[in-house]
Design a protein around this motif. Sequence first.
Motif, PDB file in Angstrom:
ATOM      1  N   PHE A   1      -6.942  56.926  20.875  1.00 21.61           N
ATOM      2  CA  PHE A   1      -8.109  57.383  21.498  1.00 21.61           C
ATOM      3  C   PHE A   1      -9.286  56.470  21.948  1.00 21.61           C
ATOM      4  O   PHE A   1     -10.336  56.725  22.520  1.00 21.61           O
ATOM      5  CB  PHE A   1      -8.508  58.877  21.202  1.00 21.61           C
ATOM      6  CG  PHE A   1      -9.073  58.787  19.933  1.00 21.61           C
ATOM      7  CD1 PHE A   1     -10.603  58.812  19.897  1.00 21.61           C
ATOM      8  CD2 PHE A   1      -8.519  59.010  18.773  1.00 21.61           C
ATOM      9  CE1 PHE A   1     -11.122  58.957  18.731  1.00 21.61           C
ATOM     10  CE2 PHE A   1      -8.935  58.815  17.572  1.00 21.61           C
ATOM     11  CZ  PHE A   1     -10.479  59.080  17.362  1.00 21.61           C
ATOM     12  N   LEU A   2      -9.540  55.606  20.736  1.00 21.44           N
ATOM     13  CA  LEU A   2     -10.661  54.816  20.651  1.00 21.44           C
ATOM     14  C   LEU A   2     -10.413  53.310  21.661  1.00 21.44           C
ATOM     15  O   LEU A   2     -11.263  53.200  22.340  1.00 21.44           O
ATOM     16  CB  LEU A   2     -11.010  54.163  19.328  1.00 21.44           C
ATOM     17  CG  LEU A   2     -12.345  53.446  19.090  1.00 21.44           C
ATOM     18  CD1 LEU A   2     -13.477  54.182  19.628  1.00 21.44           C
ATOM     19  CD2 LEU A   2     -12.456  53.220  17.614  1.00 21.44           C
ATOM     20  N   LEU A   3      -9.366  52.726  21.323  1.00 22.15           N
ATOM     21  CA  LEU A   3      -9.185  51.484  21.953  1.00 22.15           C
ATOM     22  C   LEU A   3      -8.945  51.454  23.506  1.00 22.15           C
ATOM     23  O   LEU A   3      -9.088  50.627  24.474  1.00 22.15           O
ATOM     24  CB  LEU A   3      -8.057  50.510  21.205  1.00 22.15           C
ATOM     25  CG  LEU A   3      -8.353  50.239  19.795  1.00 22.15           C
ATOM     26  CD1 LEU A   3      -7.309  49.581  19.306  1.00 22.15           C
ATOM     27  CD2 LEU A   3      -9.559  49.146  19.802  1.00 22.15           C
ATOM     28  N   VAL A   4      -8.113  52.543  23.899  1.00 20.14           N
ATOM     29  CA  VAL A   4      -7.808  53.023  25.340  1.00 20.14           C
ATOM     30  C   VAL A   4      -8.923  52.934  26.270  1.00 20.14           C
ATOM     31  O   VAL A   4      -9.045  52.272  27.161  1.00 20.14           O
ATOM     32  CB  VAL A   4      -6.840  54.059  25.647  1.00 20.14           C
ATOM     33  CG1 VAL A   4      -6.753  54.477  26.886  1.00 20.14           C
ATOM     34  CG2 VAL A   4      -5.425  53.535  24.950  1.00 20.14           C
ATOM     35  N   PRO A   5     -10.013  53.790  25.812  1.00 21.78           N
ATOM     36  CA  PRO A   5     -11.146  53.663  26.745  1.00 21.78           C
ATOM     37  C   PRO A   5     -12.157  52.401  26.427  1.00 21.78           C
ATOM     38  O   PRO A   5     -12.488  51.922  27.459  1.00 21.78           O
ATOM     39  CB  PRO A   5     -12.123  54.839  26.104  1.00 21.78           C
ATOM     40  CG  PRO A   5     -10.764  55.592  25.395  1.00 21.78           C
ATOM     41  CD  PRO A   5      -9.806  54.962  24.814  1.00 21.78           C
TER      42      PRO A   5
ATOM     43  N   PRO B   1      -7.703  59.585  29.828  1.00 26.31           N
ATOM     44  CA  PRO B   1      -7.338  59.227  28.368  1.00 26.31           C
ATOM     45  C   PRO B   1      -8.335  59.735  27.262  1.00 26.31           C
ATOM     46  O   PRO B   1      -8.848  59.058  26.782  1.00 26.31           O
ATOM     47  CB  PRO B   1      -6.948  57.829  28.338  1.00 26.31           C
ATOM     48  CG  PRO B   1      -8.243  57.326  29.425  1.00 26.31           C
ATOM     49  CD  PRO B   1      -8.173  58.501  30.588  1.00 26.31           C
ATOM     50  N   VAL B   2      -8.704  60.964  27.128  1.00 22.14           N
ATOM     51  CA  VAL B   2      -9.619  61.742  26.297  1.00 22.14           C
ATOM     52  C   VAL B   2      -8.631  61.702  24.994  1.00 22.14           C
ATOM     53  O   VAL B   2      -7.522  61.763  24.925  1.00 22.14           O
ATOM     54  CB  VAL B   2     -10.136  63.086  26.612  1.00 22.14           C
ATOM     55  CG1 VAL B   2     -11.127  62.832  27.512  1.00 22.14           C
ATOM     56  CG2 VAL B   2      -9.106  64.162  27.022  1.00 22.14           C
ATOM     57  N   PRO B   3      -9.255  61.977  23.727  1.00 21.75           N
ATOM     58  CA  PRO B   3      -8.640  61.852  22.595  1.00 21.75           C
ATOM     59  C   PRO B   3      -7.503  62.563  22.474  1.00 21.75           C
ATOM     60  O   PRO B   3      -6.279  62.418  21.727  1.00 21.75           O
ATOM     61  CB  PRO B   3      -9.724  62.463  21.435  1.00 21.75           C
ATOM     62  CG  PRO B   3     -11.039  61.908  22.022  1.00 21.75           C
ATOM     63  CD  PRO B   3     -10.732  62.008  23.530  1.00 21.75           C
ATOM     64  N   TRP B   4      -7.127  63.930  23.291  1.00 24.11           N
ATOM     65  CA  TRP B   4      -6.430  64.683  22.931  1.00 24.11           C
ATOM     66  C   TRP B   4      -5.176  64.557  24.087  1.00 24.11           C
ATOM     67  O   TRP B   4      -3.973  65.309  23.955  1.00 24.11           O
ATOM     68  CB  TRP B   4      -6.631  66.189  22.714  1.00 24.11           C
ATOM     69  CG  TRP B   4      -7.193  66.580  23.772  1.00 24.11           C
ATOM     70  CD1 TRP B   4      -6.904  67.188  25.106  1.00 24.11           C
ATOM     71  CD2 TRP B   4      -8.958  66.598  23.807  1.00 24.11           C
ATOM     72  NE1 TRP B   4      -8.095  67.342  25.833  1.00 24.11           N
ATOM     73  CE2 TRP B   4      -9.410  67.006  25.199  1.00 24.11           C
ATOM     74  CE3 TRP B   4      -9.861  66.125  23.031  1.00 24.11           C
ATOM     75  CZ2 TRP B   4     -10.603  67.177  25.599  1.00 24.11           C
ATOM     76  CZ3 TRP B   4     -11.219  66.166  23.384  1.00 24.11           C
ATOM     77  CH2 TRP B   4     -11.627  66.937  24.673  1.00 24.11           C
ATOM     78  N   THR B   5      -5.501  63.512  24.906  1.00 21.95           N
ATOM     79  CA  THR B   5      -4.572  63.756  26.177  1.00 21.95           C
ATOM     80  C   THR B   5      -4.205  61.987  26.423  1.00 21.95           C
ATOM     81  O   THR B   5      -3.433  61.730  27.632  1.00 21.95           O
ATOM     82  CB  THR B   5      -4.838  63.861  27.467  1.00 21.95           C
ATOM     83  OG1 THR B   5      -6.290  63.175  27.717  1.00 21.95           O
ATOM     84  CG2 THR B   5      -5.231  65.463  27.117  1.00 21.95           C
ATOM     85  N   VAL B   6      -4.321  61.229  25.496  1.00 18.90           N
ATOM     86  CA  VAL B   6      -3.837  59.745  25.555  1.00 18.90           C
ATOM     87  C   VAL B   6      -2.068  59.695  25.960  1.00 18.90           C
ATOM     88  O   VAL B   6      -2.112  58.894  26.732  1.00 18.90           O
ATOM     89  CB  VAL B   6      -4.141  58.785  24.337  1.00 18.90           C
ATOM     90  CG1 VAL B   6      -3.749  57.298  24.443  1.00 18.90           C
ATOM     91  CG2 VAL B   6      -5.938  58.660  24.243  1.00 18.90           C
TER      92      VAL B   6
ATOM     93  N   GLY C   1      -5.510  56.568  44.623  1.00 20.48           N
ATOM     94  CA  GLY C   1      -5.966  57.794  43.892  1.00 20.48           C
ATOM     95  C   GLY C   1      -6.960  57.445  42.691  1.00 20.48           C
ATOM     96  O   GLY C   1      -7.158  56.136  42.609  1.00 20.48           O
ATOM     97  N   ASP C   2      -7.064  58.265  41.944  1.00 23.30           N
ATOM     98  CA  ASP C   2      -7.877  58.272  40.517  1.00 23.30           C
ATOM     99  C   ASP C   2      -6.914  57.800  39.512  1.00 23.30           C
ATOM    100  O   ASP C   2      -6.057  58.953  38.916  1.00 23.30           O
ATOM    101  CB  ASP C   2      -8.693  59.260  40.303  1.00 23.30           C
ATOM    102  CG  ASP C   2      -9.465  59.403  38.902  1.00 23.30           C
ATOM    103  OD1 ASP C   2      -9.483  58.442  38.515  1.00 23.30           O
ATOM    104  OD2 ASP C   2      -9.954  60.207  38.486  1.00 23.30           O
ATOM    105  N   PHE C   3      -6.642  56.789  38.933  1.00 22.11           N
ATOM    106  CA  PHE C   3      -5.560  56.227  38.147  1.00 22.11           C
ATOM    107  C   PHE C   3      -6.134  56.608  36.812  1.00 22.11           C
ATOM    108  O   PHE C   3      -5.201  56.443  35.816  1.00 22.11           O
ATOM    109  CB  PHE C   3      -4.989  54.942  38.439  1.00 22.11           C
ATOM    110  CG  PHE C   3      -4.219  54.378  39.403  1.00 22.11           C
ATOM    111  CD1 PHE C   3      -2.946  54.198  39.380  1.00 22.11           C
ATOM    112  CD2 PHE C   3      -4.747  54.554  40.839  1.00 22.11           C
ATOM    113  CE1 PHE C   3      -2.227  54.008  40.438  1.00 22.11           C
ATOM    114  CE2 PHE C   3      -3.940  54.378  41.904  1.00 22.11           C
ATOM    115  CZ  PHE C   3      -2.626  53.953  41.565  1.00 22.11           C
ATOM    116  N   ASN C   4      -7.425  56.756  36.495  1.00 19.12           N
ATOM    117  CA  ASN C   4      -7.841  56.997  35.310  1.00 19.12           C
ATOM    118  C   ASN C   4      -7.680  55.741  34.288  1.00 19.12           C
ATOM    119  O   ASN C   4      -7.211  55.709  32.980  1.00 19.12           O
ATOM    120  CB  ASN C   4      -7.443  58.164  34.497  1.00 19.12           C
ATOM    121  CG  ASN C   4      -8.447  59.152  34.878  1.00 19.12           C
ATOM    122  OD1 ASN C   4      -9.719  59.397  35.087  1.00 19.12           O
ATOM    123  ND2 ASN C   4      -7.941  60.363  35.231  1.00 19.12           N
ATOM    124  N   ALA C   5      -7.718  54.376  35.134  1.00 22.86           N
ATOM    125  CA  ALA C   5      -7.184  53.160  34.313  1.00 22.86           C
ATOM    126  C   ALA C   5      -7.739  52.045  35.309  1.00 22.86           C
ATOM    127  O   ALA C   5      -7.916  52.137  36.394  1.00 22.86           O
ATOM    128  CB  ALA C   5      -5.653  53.179  34.401  1.00 22.86           C
TER     129      ALA C   5
END
Length: 327
Positions: free
Chosen positions: A46-50, A219-224, A248-252
């Motif tokens: 949850f830290l490195l992904v964002p 990708p918040v801590p509980w949904t990565v 769309g919104d890929f959140n990536a």
Amino acid sequence: MLKQEVVEGPVRARPRRARTARLTVVVAVVFAAGTAMRLGGLETGFLLVPLVSFTPYFGVAALVALACALWARSRAAVAVLLAVCVCLAWLVVPRAVAGEAPAGGRPLRLLTANLNGGRGDAQVIVDLVRKLDVDVFSVQELTWAARERLTAAGLKKLLPYEVTQPMPRGPEGSGIYARHPLRERSGLFRRVGHHMPVAQVALPGGPAVEVVVVHPVAPVPWTVDEWEAGLSNLPPAQAGGPPRVLAGDFNATLDHVVFRRLLGTGYTDAAAATGNGLAPTWPNRVLPPLVAISHVLTDGRGGAVATQVHDVPGSDHRALFADLRVR
């Protein structure tokens, strides 16, 4: 006495410079580790992904660190940071350089927007559709109330065909509006995340074009893990069948390894291909937009000639417009 002071000044300065040089070496190692993580696609958790979303800013910070290392005359730090800056420039700079525009093909003018739980200004959206002469509108976070407001603002007069899956509230709803007839498709991929409808657009002059609305969870801590599964399950680019567009919104961002794997199946990011890949789309409320997480992807039979981003009052996302050509 005067002679002693003249001699001790440089003596005291040298230890300070030595400490600064050692510090720059430590900083250089940190930058090298971050760059290695990005190059190797090693971001997890949850830290490195964002954090990897901010790779372009990491590159700017590396340039500042290089300047400090040059001032400190630390050869080791300069060598490491110079290599880091070259690697990061190789990763980031191409997004700001437009490639060769596609030759020929049928025009497909597409707009994608996240309405922030239905709070995006419907009239602004409709005005953009009219101004940009949009053929297909991919909408995320569509609520029942937002759909009614879009209709009242005149969207159905411009884009009379729709495949929509609104929800009472929240981020789950999505939809497709089009100028040309739509045929909904199902079973194309296993959806993980919010509603992601698929429809074939009967674009004039050739076979239908398949449009996928993309909106995995953030990708918040509980949904990565769920976020990664949502992107990994998106349909790959294909050489046969109808041309495919993902919007769309890929959140990536372009720096996430799971998103790069999707591109590796044969997709092209429209914004990066037109030199607009560094234009941020989120967040756009209290803070200015910082990262680009909305995308339009085309398979090998499509490409973009231009892209633009537009503010939508009430939404924390900027809308992304892509002028495509489909062969």
